[in-house]
Write a protein that holds these residues in place. Structure first.
Motif, PDB file in Angstrom:
ATOM      1  N   LEU A  74       0.832  -1.205   0.000  1.00 27.23           N
ATOM      2  CA  LEU A  74       0.000   0.000   0.000  1.00 27.23           C
ATOM      3  C   LEU A  74       0.867   1.255   0.000  1.00 27.23           C
ATOM      4  O   LEU A  74       0.479   2.270  -0.574  1.00 27.23           O
ATOM      5  CB  LEU A  74      -0.961   0.002   1.193  1.00 27.23           C
ATOM      6  N   GLY A  75       2.029   1.192   0.634  1.00 26.88           N
ATOM      7  CA  GLY A  75       3.004   2.282   0.580  1.00 26.88           C
ATOM      8  C   GLY A  75       2.463   3.621   1.031  1.00 26.88           C
ATOM      9  O   GLY A  75       1.531   3.709   1.827  1.00 26.88           O
ATOM     10  N   ASP A  76       3.060   4.672   0.482  1.00 26.83           N
ATOM     11  CA  ASP A  76       2.694   6.041   0.862  1.00 26.83           C
ATOM     12  C   ASP A  76       1.414   6.527   0.191  1.00 26.83           C
ATOM     13  O   ASP A  76       0.815   7.490   0.629  1.00 26.83           O
ATOM     14  CB  ASP A  76       3.833   7.004   0.488  1.00 26.83           C
ATOM     15  N   ASP A  77       1.032   5.889  -0.893  1.00 34.61           N
ATOM     16  CA  ASP A  77      -0.188   6.252  -1.615  1.00 34.61           C
ATOM     17  C   ASP A  77      -1.119   5.047  -1.597  1.00 34.61           C
ATOM     18  O   ASP A  77      -1.058   4.194  -2.485  1.00 34.61           O
ATOM     19  CB  ASP A  77       0.159   6.654  -3.055  1.00 34.61           C
ATOM     20  N   PRO A  78      -1.957   4.925  -0.553  1.00 35.53           N
ATOM     21  CA  PRO A  78      -2.796   3.735  -0.426  1.00 35.53           C
ATOM     22  C   PRO A  78      -3.699   3.474  -1.629  1.00 35.53           C
ATOM     23  O   PRO A  78      -3.965   2.326  -1.957  1.00 35.53           O
ATOM     24  CB  PRO A  78      -3.625   3.997   0.835  1.00 35.53           C
ATOM     25  N   ALA A  79      -4.160   4.530  -2.306  1.00 38.07           N
ATOM     26  CA  ALA A  79      -5.039   4.321  -3.471  1.00 38.07           C
ATOM     27  C   ALA A  79      -4.266   3.633  -4.594  1.00 38.07           C
ATOM     28  O   ALA A  79      -4.712   2.612  -5.137  1.00 38.07           O
ATOM     29  CB  ALA A  79      -5.615   5.652  -3.940  1.00 38.07           C
ATOM     30  N   ALA A  80      -3.107   4.157  -4.939  1.00 44.26           N
ATOM     31  CA  ALA A  80      -2.290   3.539  -5.990  1.00 44.26           C
ATOM     32  C   ALA A  80      -1.780   2.180  -5.530  1.00 44.26           C
ATOM     33  O   ALA A  80      -1.739   1.223  -6.305  1.00 44.26           O
ATOM     34  CB  ALA A  80      -1.115   4.449  -6.356  1.00 44.26           C
ATOM     35  N   GLY A  81      -1.406   2.072  -4.243  1.00 45.70           N
ATOM     36  CA  GLY A  81      -0.935   0.795  -3.701  1.00 45.70           C
ATOM     37  C   GLY A  81      -2.009  -0.278  -3.762  1.00 45.70           C
ATOM     38  O   GLY A  81      -1.727  -1.444  -4.064  1.00 45.70           O
ATOM     39  N   TYR A  82      -3.243   0.127  -3.476  1.00 49.56           N
ATOM     40  CA  TYR A  82      -4.361  -0.817  -3.544  1.00 49.56           C
ATOM     41  C   TYR A  82      -4.513  -1.368  -4.961  1.00 49.56           C
ATOM     42  O   TYR A  82      -4.674  -2.573  -5.161  1.00 49.56           O
ATOM     43  CB  TYR A  82      -5.655  -0.126  -3.096  1.00 49.56           C
ATOM     44  N   LEU A  83      -4.438  -0.501  -5.949  1.00 53.85           N
ATOM     45  CA  LEU A  83      -4.555  -0.961  -7.336  1.00 53.85           C
ATOM     46  C   LEU A  83      -3.378  -1.861  -7.704  1.00 53.85           C
ATOM     47  O   LEU A  83      -3.551  -2.831  -8.454  1.00 53.85           O
ATOM     48  CB  LEU A  83      -4.670   0.227  -8.288  1.00 53.85           C
TER      49      LEU A  83
END
Length: 193
Positions: A74-83
């Motif tokens: 998930l990293g620092d950007d959970p939205a992008a990490g989720y994808l």
């Protein structure tokens, strides 16, 4: 007896966990015997028991590692990490890992310890993501759980349907996520397609 250095210990532990995970994914937890794990690992039963108390201990370690990897993704950007997590479901070679995930989910019905670990491993990302959704939805925790369910559903559909279009699935998930992505990141990383 000579002391084993940390790197050797970690390598042996990894060897045992990889063998156990392969056996569990293929045969399930209950049909896998310690002898199966001994054969698959190439390590004696006595040595395996120096690293793990038994199958339940291995299952706990595998579940903890599995969820830790997803949380890290998930990293620092959970939205992008989720994808990215969703994309990984469709990556070549992940089938045994997905089979193991379903085995773990099935085990939660029978084993309260596995259920507690699995619940905690859902609660952590929900607790991390819900504040990011605050102000964008009436019930941020419920929405975070919906996205967990989308992931779980994709895992099951991937195992059931060899023709599933993962990229289309990820694009659709990105569209669902877009209204809740942080400002300046429309689509929660969906533009990376």
């Amino acid at each position: 007896m000579p002391k084993v250095d940390d790197s050797h210990f970690a390598a042996r532990r990894r060897q045992i966990l990889d063998a156990a995970a392969a056996c569990f994914a293929r045969e399930g937890f209950h049909r896998t015997s310690m002898q199966d794990i001994v054969r698959a690992s190439g390590i004696s039963a006595g040595l395996i028991y120096r690293y793990f108390t038994g199958k339940d201990d291995m299952i706990a370690a595998i579940v903890a590692e599995w969820h830790e990897r997803r949380t890290t993704m998930l990293g620092d950007d959970p939205a992008a990490g989720y994808l990215d997590v969703l994309r990984r479901v469709g990556a070549p070679g992940t089938r045994p890992e997905l089979q193991l995930a379903v085995q773990v989910w099935a085990e939660t019905v029978r084993d309260p310890d596995v259920r507690a670990m699995s619940r905690a491993n859902v609660e952590r990302p929900v607790a991390a993501v819900a504040p990011l959704l605050a102000g964008r939805t009436e019930d941020p925790e419920a929405l975070a759980r919906v996205f967990v369910a989308i992931y779980q559903g994709l895992v099951l559909q991937t195992l059931w349907d060899d023709g599933l279009d993962h990229e289309a699935f990820v694009r659709a998930a990105g569209l669902l996520l877009a209204p809740f992505a942080p400002p300046g990141n429309p689509g929660g990383g969906a533009e990376q397609q």
